[in-house]
Scaffold this active site. Sequence first.
Site, PDB file in Angstrom:
ATOM      1  N   SER A 182       0.816  -1.198   0.000  1.00 26.62           N
ATOM      2  CA  SER A 182       0.000   0.000   0.000  1.00 26.62           C
ATOM      3  C   SER A 182       0.856   1.257   0.000  1.00 26.62           C
ATOM      4  CB  SER A 182      -0.953  -0.034   1.197  1.00 26.62           C
ATOM      5  OG  SER A 182      -1.947   0.940   1.055  1.00 26.62           O
ATOM      6  N   ASP A 198      -9.939  -5.537  -4.121  1.00 25.32           N
ATOM      7  CA  ASP A 198      -9.286  -4.475  -3.359  1.00 25.32           C
ATOM      8  C   ASP A 198     -10.024  -3.154  -3.576  1.00 25.32           C
ATOM      9  OD1 ASP A 198      -7.480  -2.722  -2.116  1.00 25.32           O
ATOM     10  OD2 ASP A 198      -5.794  -4.019  -2.643  1.00 25.32           O
ATOM     11  N   HIS A 205      -7.335  -5.869   0.174  1.00 28.57           N
ATOM     12  CA  HIS A 205      -6.127  -5.176   0.617  1.00 28.57           C
ATOM     13  C   HIS A 205      -5.383  -5.899   1.742  1.00 28.57           C
ATOM     14  CE1 HIS A 205      -4.145  -1.438  -0.423  1.00 28.57           C
ATOM     15  NE2 HIS A 205      -3.842  -1.257   0.840  1.00 28.57           N
TER      16      HIS A 205
END
Length: 426
Positions: free
Chosen positions: A189, A366, A399
């Site tokens: 991320s 995601d 995620h």
Amino acid sequence: MVLLSLMHFSAFSLCFLVLTITTIPHQAQASSHGSFGRKQVGGYPTVDVGICASSVIVYGYKCQELQVTTKDGYILSLQRIPEGSGVGRTSDTRKQPVILQHGVLVDGMTWLMNPPEQNLPLILADNGFDVWIANTRGTRYSRRHVSLDPSNPAYWNWSWDELVTYDLPAVFDYVFSQTGQKINYVGHSLGTLIALASFSEKKLVNQLKSAALLSPIAYLSHMKTALGVIAAKSFLGEITKLFGLAEFDLNGLPVEAFLKSTCARPEINCYDLLTALTGLSLYMICKNCCLNSSTVDRFLMNEPQSTSTKNMVHLSQIVRRGVLAKFNYVRPDYNIMHYGEIFPPIYNLSNIPHDLPLFISYGGQDALSDVPDVENLLDMLKFHDVDKISVQFVKDYAHADYVMGFNAKDIVYNFVLSFFNGQVKT
């Protein structure tokens, strides 16, 4: 509009985030403090125990707690796992170093939420790598500075630009000085965003061997969260309440009160957000396919972490403007003062060296590193040497699955290992 993006990020971070100036001239340096010896309390680490003692040494691995000081004076926590626990140990004294960089509103502990056979740092160590876990400024183990205290708003006068300029180089310089070898990198991320921005400016690349980017963040124009209705009905003026707060702490009363007051408006449905604030509906908000309840419990005991409000605003600027640029001070005179031009400079990802080995893995579920935005990133890398870039798409992954999924070893980590060993082309 700023509030729109902040609410997106705030809610998502409660599922699992990922996604972080007063400068004091200081050379990057580090000091070793050995390993903390305190025992775990109730099965979970407390702030004075340390990551090594709570989540690494207890499983039979060696681990060092280190500190690295950035050129602007922030003292960062760094953990080193130099070898595996037994079966995976090798006699090779020149193990390949790997730096793991977490996302925003979490810290290095997020890599260690699962048992050793399921978490990436210990899997890497068992496969002969020299593992280094980074912790960005403002998180619980990296809240020191050579002259500033976190209670001072000046401590929080930074965005992810400073992570690109100071934090990553400090960690890379130290690891390179200790190992004398080029470095493998794993980012998740925000850890991918700051890496991509660094590479685009030719930073770190001389010390880098290869980079694995999990749930990559570069563009955020299409991200999907459960709070779109809030974003659509919020007013820009409300952000002034939050922007005056230097530290963005989701555990703190000011931020929680701000979010709850917004949700109290009758036209806004904040059910998901409010239940997330109490930790009751992690699965309702997130679409992560592969999280064990014990992993979720441990996550809620350890996260979220603080970041700067300026950092959250900078992230929101990516959403609103659709470009990857340095922090926009909005006022032209401020931008000219910082950058010498009216608009902030753009991080041009097409400038990333075309021969830099990259592994990119993204998930079909995601909500933050969403498919259209990752495809936009891949388009920016379309001139990359075809034999130097590997792309993996995991249809069912969201995620948090990339760092806490119980099956991430089989789905993703084995590919990362093969990539670092020069054996993968997906």
